[in-house]
Design an enzyme around this catalytic site. Structure first.
Site, mmCIF file in Angstrom:
data_model
loop_
_atom_site.group_PDB
_atom_site.id
_atom_site.type_symbol
_atom_site.label_atom_id
_atom_site.label_comp_id
_atom_site.label_asym_id
_atom_site.label_seq_id
_atom_site.Cartn_x
_atom_site.Cartn_y
_atom_site.Cartn_z
ATOM 1 N N TRP A 103 89.130 59.809 22.525
ATOM 2 C CA TRP A 103 88.310 59.911 21.309
ATOM 3 C C TRP A 103 89.004 60.740 20.245
ATOM 4 O O TRP A 103 88.913 60.436 19.050
ATOM 5 C CB TRP A 103 86.915 60.450 21.635
ATOM 6 N N ASP A 169 83.689 67.188 17.530
ATOM 7 C CA ASP A 169 83.002 65.947 17.933
ATOM 8 C C ASP A 169 82.274 66.251 19.248
ATOM 9 O O ASP A 169 82.867 66.205 20.315
ATOM 10 C CB ASP A 169 84.016 64.812 18.125
ATOM 11 N N LYS A 193 74.298 59.752 24.078
ATOM 12 C CA LYS A 193 74.704 60.332 25.362
ATOM 13 C C LYS A 193 73.702 61.385 25.838
ATOM 14 O O LYS A 193 73.102 61.214 26.882
ATOM 15 C CB LYS A 193 76.114 60.898 25.259
#
Ligand SMILES: *Cc1c(COP(=O)(O)O)cnc(C)c1O
Length: 358
Positions: A103, A169, A193
């Site tokens: 990511w 993030d 999530k």
């Protein structure tokens, strides 16, 4: 015959049964209004209460200092890969990114469209010091505190100088533990999530970082517009926002981030202790860097991993296949995964190991 199902999906991920029950009720008749939550105006008083309550609960859960804005946006964490550089870069357009995995690399390649990017090795990140900051003139440093795919976490953050904000993030770790928000200039997280359903993204940004975006920035990608309209610049994803609100209430009922962290640590420890004691399963990540949210591991062969994924699914342990980019096994243990899910998984792993070791 209902067997218990445990969903270890990395996202969209499991939500608490009671949250689903409330969402189900609201889909048909919200608060006795006779209207579905899906059909309520985002400008109605009733929905504005959802908005206000979600911000209040987040402020409480994160102990958010009052010089931060809370935004609820669309486009997922991926849109933030663009919005962060478009809104935080200054004249010299340099940023540093911790290259911690999949990511982080997605964020880096998007940032490269707008900025000169310096990459920081994950092992060096925590020890950045005054010399490094003197040598590198950057507008911000971006990190990914939990790499969802590799099952890696950042164990520590450097002491940042006042003039260089840290951006995080937090997609797969938000509200799973207390965060010292004051260490960050900006935090973002896709909701799907730990926080609710897909379709809504949380952005928390410090007041003094808000300035005009790069020339050519689309209106929807400009933080100033969303701040001015308190995240109601256009029609927000009302249902997703509503479910995030339910999730925040649930997190408060669980005792907040300190209690949730204890619970999450207990779950992760159970699984890692078992992995470390086994010579059949292995996780090669150094203990300090192991994610408590996404536990990855391997079996002795690809063929055994395939069999493990098939048999675990038959046993009601769903979505244990690792990300398609690295394969292996991944168990995501987000806030809503009960400890019984991890106990059942470990029991299954023991039985599977016994069946395959002579
Ligand atoms: C899932 C994930 C993303 C991507 O999120 P989208 O909401 O699909 O854009 C980005 N970063 C991290 C750390 C993630 O776990």
């Amino acid at each position: 015959m209902n067997k218990t199902i445990y969903n270890f999906s990395a996202g969209p991920a499991v939500l608490p049964q009671c949250v689903l029950g409330q969402a189900q009720e609201a889909l048909v008749d919200w608060q006795g209004s006779g209207m579905s939550i899906l059909s309520v105006s985002h400008r109605s008083d009733a929905f504005l209460e959802v908005v206000a309550k979600s911000k209040q609960d987040l402020t409480e859960l994160l102990q958010l200092p009052d010089n931060y804005h809370i935004l609820f946006l669309q486009g997922g964490a991926t849109a933030q890969f663009s919005m962060v550089p478009m809104n935080l870069l200054a004249e010299n357009q340099c940023a540093a990114y911790v290259n911690s995995g999949y990511w982080a690399q997605k964020a880096i390649s998007e940032a490269r469209r707008y900025a000169h990017v310096t990459e920081i090795d994950i092992a060096k990140f925590a020890t950045l010091d005054a010399d490094w900051f003197n040598d590198h003139s950057v507008d911000y440093i971006h990190c990914t505190p939990n790499e969802t795919i590799e099952g890696l976490t950042l164990p520590a953050y450097p002491d940042m100088p006042d003039n260089i904000p840290l951006v995080g993030d937090f997609s797969s770790i938000i509200l799973s533990e207390p965060i010292d928000v004051s260490k960050f200039g900006l935090i973002y997280a896709g909701a799907q999530k730990n926080l609710g359903p897909a379709g809504i993204t949380l952005v928390i940004v410090r007041d003094d970082l808000i300035k005009p975006a790069l020339a050519g920035t689309p209106a929807m990608y400009n933080y100033q517009n969303h701040i001015a309209k308190e995240s109601l610049y256009n029609t927000p994803p009302t249902f997703a926002w509503y479910v995030v609100g339910l999730m925040l209430s649930w997190l408060k009922q669980q005792g907040g981030t300190v209690k949730i962290q204890q619970h999450n640590h207990e779950k992760a420890k159970l699984l890692y202790d078992y992995l470390d004691a086994s010579s059949f399963y292995r996780n090669a990540i150094e203990p300090d860097y192991r994610s408590k949210m996404n536990v990855v591991f391997n079996l002795p062969s690809k063929a055994l991993e395939k069999e493990f994924i098939e048999q675990s699914a038959q046993a009601g342990l769903l979505n244990l296949a690792g990300h398609r980019s690295i394969d292996g096994i991944r168990a995501s243990l987000y806030n809503a995964m009960p400890i019984s899910g991890v106990q059942t998984l470990v029991a299954f792993m023991q039985q599977f190991e016994r069946n395959h070791v002579n």
